[in-house]
Scaffold this motif. Structure first.
Motif, PDB file in Angstrom:
ATOM      1  N   ASN A  45       0.661  -0.627   0.380  1.00 15.05           N
ATOM      2  CA  ASN A  45      -0.077   0.115  -0.078  1.00 15.05           C
ATOM      3  C   ASN A  45       0.699   1.890   0.544  1.00 15.05           C
ATOM      4  N   MET A  46       1.234   2.249  -1.552  1.00 14.51           N
ATOM      5  CA  MET A  46       1.823   3.099  -1.463  1.00 14.51           C
ATOM      6  C   MET A  46       1.679   4.187  -0.104  1.00 14.51           C
ATOM      7  N   GLU A  47      -0.189   4.161  -0.021  1.00 13.41           N
ATOM      8  CA  GLU A  47      -0.173   5.200   1.286  1.00 13.41           C
ATOM      9  C   GLU A  47       0.580   5.705   2.213  1.00 13.41           C
ATOM     10  N   PHE A  48      -0.430   4.311   2.498  1.00 15.00           N
ATOM     11  CA  PHE A  48       0.444   3.249   3.727  1.00 15.00           C
ATOM     12  C   PHE A  48       2.224   3.922   4.500  1.00 15.00           C
ATOM     13  N   ARG A  49       3.072   3.603   2.608  1.00 15.66           N
ATOM     14  CA  ARG A  49       3.950   3.623   3.035  1.00 15.66           C
ATOM     15  C   ARG A  49       4.867   5.176   3.304  1.00 15.66           C
ATOM     16  N   MET A  50       3.970   6.018   2.335  1.00 20.78           N
ATOM     17  CA  MET A  50       3.916   7.449   2.303  1.00 20.78           C
ATOM     18  C   MET A  50       4.185   7.950   4.046  1.00 20.78           C
ATOM     19  N   LYS A  51       3.266   7.232   4.690  1.00 19.14           N
ATOM     20  CA  LYS A  51       2.505   8.326   5.537  1.00 19.14           C
ATOM     21  C   LYS A  51       3.623   7.230   6.869  1.00 19.14           C
ATOM     22  N   GLN A  52       4.117   6.170   6.352  1.00 21.61           N
ATOM     23  CA  GLN A  52       5.320   5.547   7.055  1.00 21.61           C
ATOM     24  C   GLN A  52       6.391   6.504   7.053  1.00 21.61           C
ATOM     25  N   LEU A  53       7.279   7.097   5.719  1.00 17.16           N
ATOM     26  CA  LEU A  53       8.373   8.086   5.287  1.00 17.16           C
ATOM     27  C   LEU A  53       8.035   9.491   6.769  1.00 17.16           C
ATOM     28  N   ARG A  54       6.678   9.837   6.517  1.00 14.46           N
ATOM     29  CA  ARG A  54       6.454  11.092   6.887  1.00 14.46           C
ATOM     30  C   ARG A  54       6.424  11.221   8.476  1.00 14.46           C
ATOM     31  N   GLU A  55       5.797   9.845   8.513  1.00 15.00           N
ATOM     32  CA  GLU A  55       6.267  10.420  10.254  1.00 15.00           C
ATOM     33  C   GLU A  55       7.619   9.777  10.154  1.00 15.00           C
ATOM     34  N   ALA A  56       8.623   9.648  10.002  1.00  8.95           N
ATOM     35  CA  ALA A  56       9.764   9.294   9.530  1.00  8.95           C
ATOM     36  C   ALA A  56      10.763  10.155  10.007  1.00  8.95           C
ATOM     37  N   VAL A  57      10.019  11.594   9.217  1.00  3.10           N
ATOM     38  CA  VAL A  57      10.632  12.845   9.012  1.00  3.10           C
ATOM     39  C   VAL A  57      10.123  13.485   9.620  1.00  3.10           C
ATOM     40  N   GLN A 100      17.188  15.730   3.431  1.00  3.36           N
ATOM     41  CA  GLN A 100      16.176  16.618   2.973  1.00  3.36           C
ATOM     42  C   GLN A 100      15.817  16.469   1.822  1.00  3.36           C
ATOM     43  N   SER A 101      16.287  16.706   0.744  1.00  2.00           N
ATOM     44  CA  SER A 101      16.366  17.326  -0.012  1.00  2.00           C
ATOM     45  C   SER A 101      15.968  15.590  -1.317  1.00  2.00           C
ATOM     46  N   LEU A 102      16.424  14.698  -0.854  1.00  2.00           N
ATOM     47  CA  LEU A 102      15.969  13.138  -1.758  1.00  2.00           C
ATOM     48  C   LEU A 102      13.946  13.083  -0.869  1.00  2.00           C
ATOM     49  N   VAL A 103      13.935  13.243   0.248  1.00  2.00           N
ATOM     50  CA  VAL A 103      12.733  13.208   0.922  1.00  2.00           C
ATOM     51  C   VAL A 103      11.892  14.646   0.134  1.00  2.00           C
ATOM     52  N   GLU A 147      12.004  15.086  -3.263  1.00  2.00           N
ATOM     53  CA  GLU A 147      12.224  14.278  -4.622  1.00  2.00           C
ATOM     54  C   GLU A 147      10.806  13.521  -4.466  1.00  2.00           C
ATOM     55  N   ILE A 148      11.758  12.833  -3.563  1.00  2.00           N
ATOM     56  CA  ILE A 148      10.607  11.379  -3.569  1.00  2.00           C
ATOM     57  C   ILE A 148       8.333  12.262  -3.515  1.00  2.00           C
ATOM     58  N   GLU A 149       8.819  13.481  -2.848  1.00  2.00           N
ATOM     59  CA  GLU A 149       7.476  14.202  -1.966  1.00  2.00           C
ATOM     60  C   GLU A 149       6.583  14.270  -3.219  1.00  2.00           C
ATOM     61  N   LYS A 150       7.650  15.297  -4.413  1.00  2.00           N
ATOM     62  CA  LYS A 150       6.888  14.940  -5.815  1.00  2.00           C
ATOM     63  C   LYS A 150       6.106  14.702  -6.546  1.00  2.00           C
ATOM     64  N   VAL A 189      22.281   3.746   1.513  1.00  2.00           N
ATOM     65  CA  VAL A 189      23.231   3.687   0.091  1.00  2.00           C
ATOM     66  C   VAL A 189      21.906   2.758  -0.697  1.00  2.00           C
ATOM     67  N   ARG A 190      20.994   1.995  -0.054  1.00  2.00           N
ATOM     68  CA  ARG A 190      20.148   1.398  -0.402  1.00  2.00           C
ATOM     69  C   ARG A 190      19.101   2.470  -0.959  1.00  2.00           C
ATOM     70  N   THR A 191      18.820   2.930  -0.351  1.00  2.00           N
ATOM     71  CA  THR A 191      17.508   4.430  -0.917  1.00  2.00           C
ATOM     72  C   THR A 191      18.195   4.819  -2.066  1.00  2.00           C
ATOM     73  N   LEU A 192      19.424   5.553  -1.917  1.00  2.00           N
ATOM     74  CA  LEU A 192      20.022   5.624  -3.165  1.00  2.00           C
ATOM     75  C   LEU A 192      19.748   5.345  -4.272  1.00  2.00           C
ATOM     76  N   ALA A 193      20.110   3.660  -4.322  1.00  2.00           N
ATOM     77  CA  ALA A 193      20.214   2.650  -5.343  1.00  2.00           C
ATOM     78  C   ALA A 193      18.725   2.494  -5.920  1.00  2.00           C
ATOM     79  N   GLN A 194      17.545   2.894  -5.603  1.00  2.00           N
ATOM     80  CA  GLN A 194      16.309   1.908  -5.600  1.00  2.00           C
ATOM     81  C   GLN A 194      15.860   3.554  -5.902  1.00  2.00           C
TER      82      GLN A 194
END
Length: 360
Positions: free
Chosen positions: A157-169, A181-184, A186-189, A333-338
């Motif tokens: 569930n992509m909405e759920f995964r974005m919710k998890q990221l926003r909570e982590a931020v 911060q800049s990568l976050v 880019e992902i949000e766009k 590193v995994r984040t950048l690679a994916q």
């Protein structure tokens, strides 16, 4: 914990046990091969179910029983031969359940399929066969009458995964936000676009199917001649979008580099693997796919590296609490690679769309 022989004795139909051999340490479930003393008898696979990952074992086994029973009935109606090699068969206990709880762990037993093998190498040839079989797997389950549940809720569930990221931020538990911060940003766009599936589902435009949700070449058994026998590892088989099976395979199979490759210049999207897998999948799945599902298959290819980048980044911000890491910046590193793979897949979308159109 009870001995393995005591556990095996809880399942009906097993003859005298000879040797019990650990197959792998297992990332999720501990697995053993149970050899029976009589060479004419079946051998078996004994598994200890990971109750931390699959917390509702009753639901898990209900899904698997429904799926294997429905496929078996389809094979019987089609007058297939050697059916026990083409679908898994789980043994019941005296209570009629396909699992046994020893007071601490949950166990299950299925019939071992002899003269079978799994493949690890991903080639255009194997990718075509995998696509064909997973499309057939979904097609066979398109009319399953029973209701299946989510063995891992919100798994894709992509909405759920974005919710998890926003909570982590927001929490910034490990103090790492400034670095990413800049990568976050880019992902949000692209977040709204990448959450399209859940939105379309709520609008009634996109269905959920019974999908495998862990499509990789090693989750399929082949005979000694290289022909596909059956799909295995059914733990994540549950209602999902077909994108789960299409996109997740290509996330790993069409990546020209490892999931955690630090040299981003090595990461590209392999169109030969895409074409082979898409050809096989559409051949066997087009009988039930809607036009919108077919149109969105390139979206599925982008979705899964994007989702995995989001999951790795959230874990990095949380202080590496979910994924095992080998060094301090591993999740970064995994984040950048994916995320690089996501960008490469996005660039390939016009070519993907053109190829899919040529198959219809």
């Amino acid at each position: 914990m009870k001995s393995l022989n005591e556990i095996i004795s809880q399942f009906k139909g097993i003859g005298k046990v000879g040797e019990i051999i650990p197959l792998t340490a297992g990332l999720i479930n501990k697995t053993y091969k149970v050899q029976t003393a009589d060479p004419k008898e079946f051998d078996y696979i004994l598994q200890c179910i990971n109750h931390q990952v699959f917390q509702d074992v009753e639901l898990l086994q209900h899904n698997i029983e429904c799926v294997t029973r429905h496929i078996r009935e389809k094979l019987e109606k089609a007058h297939e031969t050697d059916i026990d090699r083409k679908v898994l068969r789980f043994l019941p206990t005296a209570e009629g359940k396909t699992y046994y709880f020893d007071g601490e762990h949950y166990w299950r037993v299925c019939v071992f399929i002899p003269e079978s093998q799994t493949l690890e190498a991903v080639t255009p040839e194997s990718s075509y066969l995998v696509g064909l079989k997973f499309g057939e797997f979904e097609a066979m389950l398109a009319d399953i009458p029973e209701k299946l549940g989510e063995t891992i809720p919100d798994f894709h569930n992509m909405e759920f995964r974005m919710k998890q990221l926003r909570e982590a931020v927001a929490q910034n538990a490990a103090g790492r936000l400034e670095k990413v911060q800049s990568l976050v940003g880019e992902i949000e766009k692209d977040a709204d676009e990448m959450c399209a599936a859940e939105r379309l589902y709520r609008e009634g435009k996109l269905p959920k199917r019974i999908c495998h949700c862990d499509t990789k070449v090693s989750n399929m058994l082949f005979d000694k001649d290289g022909h596909v026998l059956c799909v295995i590892d059914l733990d994540t088989t549950m209602p999902s979008f077909v994108f789960s099976d299409f996109g997740d395979f290509l996330r790993s199979a069409a990546n020209t580099a490892p999931e955690d490759e630090p040299d981003l210049d090595k990461i590209h999207f392999n169109m030969d693997i895409f074409r082979a897998f898409a050809k096989g999948y559409i051949e066997s799945a087009k009988s039930f796919l809607t036009p919108l599902e077919i149109e969105m298959l390139p979206y599925a290819v982008m979705l899964f590296p994007y989702m995995q980048a989001v999951r790795f980044l959230a874990d990095y911000l949380n202080g590496d609490t979910y994924y095992q890491t080998k060094y301090a910046e591993h999740n970064y590193v995994r984040t950048l690679a994916q995320y690089k793979l996501y960008q490469e897949a996005r660039k390939a979308v016009p070519e993907m769309k053109a190829y899919i159109a040529s198959l219809l």
